[in-house]
Design a protein around this motif. Structure first.
Motif, PDB file in Angstrom:
ATOM      1  N   ASN A  55      30.053   4.890 -28.371  1.00 50.25           N
ATOM      2  CA  ASN A  55      31.248   4.066 -28.151  1.00 50.25           C
ATOM      3  C   ASN A  55      32.420   4.860 -27.589  1.00 50.25           C
ATOM      4  OD1 ASN A  55      31.132   5.179 -30.969  1.00 50.25           O
ATOM      5  ND2 ASN A  55      33.245   4.441 -31.014  1.00 50.25           N
ATOM      6  N   SER A  56      32.225   6.157 -27.359  1.00 48.74           N
ATOM      7  CA  SER A  56      33.310   6.994 -26.832  1.00 48.74           C
ATOM      8  C   SER A  56      32.787   7.734 -25.600  1.00 48.74           C
ATOM      9  CB  SER A  56      33.781   7.990 -27.891  1.00 48.74           C
ATOM     10  OG  SER A  56      34.841   8.777 -27.401  1.00 48.74           O
ATOM     11  N   PHE A  57      33.495   7.589 -24.483  1.00 49.48           N
ATOM     12  CA  PHE A  57      32.989   8.092 -23.207  1.00 49.48           C
ATOM     13  C   PHE A  57      34.041   8.948 -22.495  1.00 49.48           C
ATOM     14  CE2 PHE A  57      31.228   3.948 -24.192  1.00 49.48           C
ATOM     15  CZ  PHE A  57      29.867   4.192 -24.164  1.00 49.48           C
ATOM     16  N   THR A  58      33.620  10.142 -22.068  1.00 46.31           N
ATOM     17  CA  THR A  58      34.461  11.004 -21.247  1.00 46.31           C
ATOM     18  C   THR A  58      33.805  11.129 -19.882  1.00 46.31           C
ATOM     19  OG1 THR A  58      35.208  12.264 -23.180  1.00 46.31           O
ATOM     20  CG2 THR A  58      35.523  13.275 -21.020  1.00 46.31           C
ATOM     21  N   ILE A  59      34.535  10.715 -18.847  1.00 45.29           N
ATOM     22  CA  ILE A  59      33.995  10.726 -17.483  1.00 45.29           C
ATOM     23  C   ILE A  59      34.646  11.864 -16.720  1.00 45.29           C
ATOM     24  CG2 ILE A  59      33.691   9.414 -15.356  1.00 45.29           C
ATOM     25  CD1 ILE A  59      34.545   7.486 -18.455  1.00 45.29           C
ATOM     26  N   ALA A  60      33.858  12.870 -16.348  1.00 40.38           N
ATOM     27  CA  ALA A  60      34.364  14.038 -15.619  1.00 40.38           C
ATOM     28  C   ALA A  60      34.181  13.822 -14.126  1.00 40.38           C
ATOM     29  CB  ALA A  60      33.619  15.300 -16.072  1.00 40.38           C
ATOM     30  N   ILE A  61      35.281  13.890 -13.372  1.00 41.77           N
ATOM     31  CA  ILE A  61      35.224  13.666 -11.926  1.00 41.77           C
ATOM     32  C   ILE A  61      35.929  14.817 -11.209  1.00 41.77           C
ATOM     33  CG2 ILE A  61      35.059  11.155 -12.079  1.00 41.77           C
ATOM     34  CD1 ILE A  61      38.035  10.964 -11.686  1.00 41.77           C
ATOM     35  N   SER A  62      35.723  14.899  -9.912  1.00 44.85           N
ATOM     36  CA  SER A  62      36.305  15.983  -9.114  1.00 44.85           C
ATOM     37  C   SER A  62      37.820  15.814  -9.005  1.00 44.85           C
ATOM     38  CB  SER A  62      35.694  15.984  -7.711  1.00 44.85           C
ATOM     39  OG  SER A  62      36.185  14.863  -6.977  1.00 44.85           O
ATOM     40  N   PRO A  63      38.538  16.898  -8.692  1.00 45.85           N
ATOM     41  CA  PRO A  63      39.995  16.789  -8.513  1.00 45.85           C
ATOM     42  C   PRO A  63      40.378  15.763  -7.447  1.00 45.85           C
ATOM     43  CG  PRO A  63      39.357  19.096  -8.722  1.00 45.85           C
ATOM     44  CD  PRO A  63      38.087  18.305  -8.637  1.00 45.85           C
ATOM     45  N   ASP A  64      39.634  15.709  -6.345  1.00 43.27           N
ATOM     46  CA  ASP A  64      39.954  14.739  -5.286  1.00 43.27           C
ATOM     47  C   ASP A  64      39.769  13.307  -5.775  1.00 43.27           C
ATOM     48  OD1 ASP A  64      40.639  16.701  -3.505  1.00 43.27           O
ATOM     49  OD2 ASP A  64      38.698  16.714  -2.467  1.00 43.27           O
ATOM     50  N   ASP A  65      38.661  13.063  -6.471  1.00 42.74           N
ATOM     51  CA  ASP A  65      38.425  11.716  -6.992  1.00 42.74           C
ATOM     52  C   ASP A  65      39.476  11.349  -8.043  1.00 42.74           C
ATOM     53  OD1 ASP A  65      36.223  10.789  -5.502  1.00 42.74           O
ATOM     54  OD2 ASP A  65      34.850  11.995  -6.697  1.00 42.74           O
ATOM     55  N   HIS A  66      39.834  12.322  -8.865  1.00 41.17           N
ATOM     56  CA  HIS A  66      40.831  12.060  -9.907  1.00 41.17           C
ATOM     57  C   HIS A  66      42.171  11.678  -9.282  1.00 41.17           C
ATOM     58  CE1 HIS A  66      43.590  12.835 -13.308  1.00 41.17           C
ATOM     59  NE2 HIS A  66      42.552  12.474 -14.045  1.00 41.17           N
ATOM     60  N   GLU A  67      42.528  12.379  -8.209  1.00 43.86           N
ATOM     61  CA  GLU A  67      43.780  12.054  -7.522  1.00 43.86           C
ATOM     62  C   GLU A  67      43.723  10.647  -6.939  1.00 43.86           C
ATOM     63  OE1 GLU A  67      46.593  13.778  -3.880  1.00 43.86           O
ATOM     64  OE2 GLU A  67      44.852  14.916  -4.584  1.00 43.86           O
ATOM     65  N   ALA A  68      42.564  10.265  -6.425  1.00 46.78           N
ATOM     66  CA  ALA A  68      42.417   8.924  -5.853  1.00 46.78           C
ATOM     67  C   ALA A  68      42.508   7.839  -6.922  1.00 46.78           C
ATOM     68  CB  ALA A  68      41.084   8.821  -5.117  1.00 46.78           C
ATOM     69  N   PHE A  69      42.118   8.181  -8.152  1.00 52.44           N
ATOM     70  CA  PHE A  69      42.112   7.211  -9.245  1.00 52.44           C
ATOM     71  C   PHE A  69      43.466   7.072  -9.941  1.00 52.44           C
ATOM     72  CE2 PHE A  69      37.355   7.865  -9.723  1.00 52.44           C
ATOM     73  CZ  PHE A  69      37.030   6.562  -9.401  1.00 52.44           C
ATOM     74  N   VAL A  70      44.427   7.918  -9.629  1.00 58.27           N
ATOM     75  CA  VAL A  70      45.671   7.976 -10.400  1.00 58.27           C
ATOM     76  C   VAL A  70      46.301   6.604 -10.595  1.00 58.27           C
ATOM     77  CG1 VAL A  70      48.080   8.732 -10.319  1.00 58.27           C
ATOM     78  CG2 VAL A  70      46.246  10.376  -9.936  1.00 58.27           C
ATOM     79  N   ASP A  71      46.404   5.813  -9.526  1.00 60.15           N
ATOM     80  CA  ASP A  71      47.109   4.537  -9.601  1.00 60.15           C
ATOM     81  C   ASP A  71      46.377   3.481 -10.417  1.00 60.15           C
ATOM     82  OD1 ASP A  71      49.168   5.526  -8.066  1.00 60.15           O
ATOM     83  OD2 ASP A  71      48.370   4.752  -6.176  1.00 60.15           O
ATOM     84  N   ILE A  72      45.078   3.656 -10.616  1.00 57.41           N
ATOM     85  CA  ILE A  72      44.313   2.627 -11.322  1.00 57.41           C
ATOM     86  C   ILE A  72      43.547   3.191 -12.519  1.00 57.41           C
ATOM     87  CG2 ILE A  72      44.054   1.230  -9.234  1.00 57.41           C
ATOM     88  CD1 ILE A  72      41.115   2.243  -9.193  1.00 57.41           C
ATOM     89  N   ALA A  73      43.894   4.389 -12.961  1.00 58.98           N
ATOM     90  CA  ALA A  73      43.136   5.040 -14.030  1.00 58.98           C
ATOM     91  C   ALA A  73      43.115   4.204 -15.305  1.00 58.98           C
ATOM     92  CB  ALA A  73      43.706   6.426 -14.314  1.00 58.98           C
ATOM     93  N   ASP A  74      44.258   3.664 -15.698  1.00 58.38           N
ATOM     94  CA  ASP A  74      44.313   2.867 -16.926  1.00 58.38           C
ATOM     95  C   ASP A  74      43.482   1.599 -16.790  1.00 58.38           C
ATOM     96  OD1 ASP A  74      45.959   4.738 -18.065  1.00 58.38           O
ATOM     97  OD2 ASP A  74      47.818   3.626 -17.701  1.00 58.38           O
ATOM     98  N   THR A  75      43.581   0.945 -15.626  1.00 54.59           N
ATOM     99  CA  THR A  75      42.804  -0.273 -15.390  1.00 54.59           C
ATOM    100  C   THR A  75      41.309   0.029 -15.425  1.00 54.59           C
ATOM    101  OG1 THR A  75      44.552  -1.244 -14.030  1.00 54.59           O
ATOM    102  CG2 THR A  75      42.331  -2.136 -13.743  1.00 54.59           C
TER     103      THR A  75
END
Length: 219
Positions: A55-75
């Protein structure tokens, strides 16, 4: 079914950002598919004979992908949790605690790749998993403390309805579940349309207070 709804809701939520961000990097549906596969692969049977899943998930992504996700990370994190809950309901899985998902940066990941760590995690104080789906579509997560429900602003969950008493009811954690207790309210508390004094809650139960309806989800 759950994953289709997951991508459809996410795409609607972020509209143009969705297509712009995910042309070449990690796509949310890929994360959703891997997450549910981890649930299937790691499921086990607990001492009560229930099939339980991480029930607990940590998703590790690349720095570039993480930057792309910034605006929608919470969603994205919220939708991943909903996808996990839907998959658990479809497969009959139980959880040991509330569902959570977190995106983290991992320099070892290349753009477009990711890794998921899935864990079994109890709720605070050993409480089980549970949440209330509100009429607004928001989710109120139940933890290891009593939740007061009523018309008073001091209540944990304030319901604006003249048919709701000032101190109407409580949801109490008991064992690995939750119990709804009416506090002698004028118009009563109902579960699936039936007036109750005290009732152990089950996944999908509809809770009625005055004209307001909430849905209990055991995940």
């Amino acid at each position: 079914m759950g994953l289709k709804g997951f991508e459809r809701r996410l795409e609607h939520a972020v509209e143009g950002v969705f297509s712009r961000v995910f042309k070449s990097g990690v796509r949310p549906i890929e994360i959703g598919r891997r997450l549910t596969r981890e649930m299937d692969d790691q499921r086990t049977v607990d001492v009560r004979g229930r099939t339980v899943a991480p029930n607990s998930f940590t998703i590790a992504i690349s720095p570039d992908d993480h930057e792309a996700f910034v605006d929608i990370a919470d969603t994205l994190a919220r939708e991943l949790c909903d996808a996990a809950r839907e998959h658990a309901r479809d497969e009959g899985y139980a959880f040991l605690g509330p569902v959570d998902a977190e995106l983290v940066v991992d320099p070892a990941q290349r753009t477009g790749t990711f890794a998921i760590e899935a864990r079994f995690r109890e709720g605070p104080g050993g409480s089980g998993a549970g949440s209330l789906l509100l009429p607004t579509g928001e989710r109120y997560v139940l933890r290891d403390s009593v939740v007061s429900i009523g018309r008073l602003p001091e209540c944990d969950l304030t319901l604006v309805d003249p048919n709701v008493s000032r101190n109407h009811a409580e949801i109490q954690p008991r064992g690995d579940g939750f119990v709804l207790v009416d506090l002698g309210s004028t118009n009563g508390s109902r579960v699936n349309g039936v007036r109750i004094t005290e009732r152990e809650l089950r996944d999908g139960d509809e809770l009625g207070f005055g004209n307001i309806r909430l849905t209990f989800q055991a995940s």
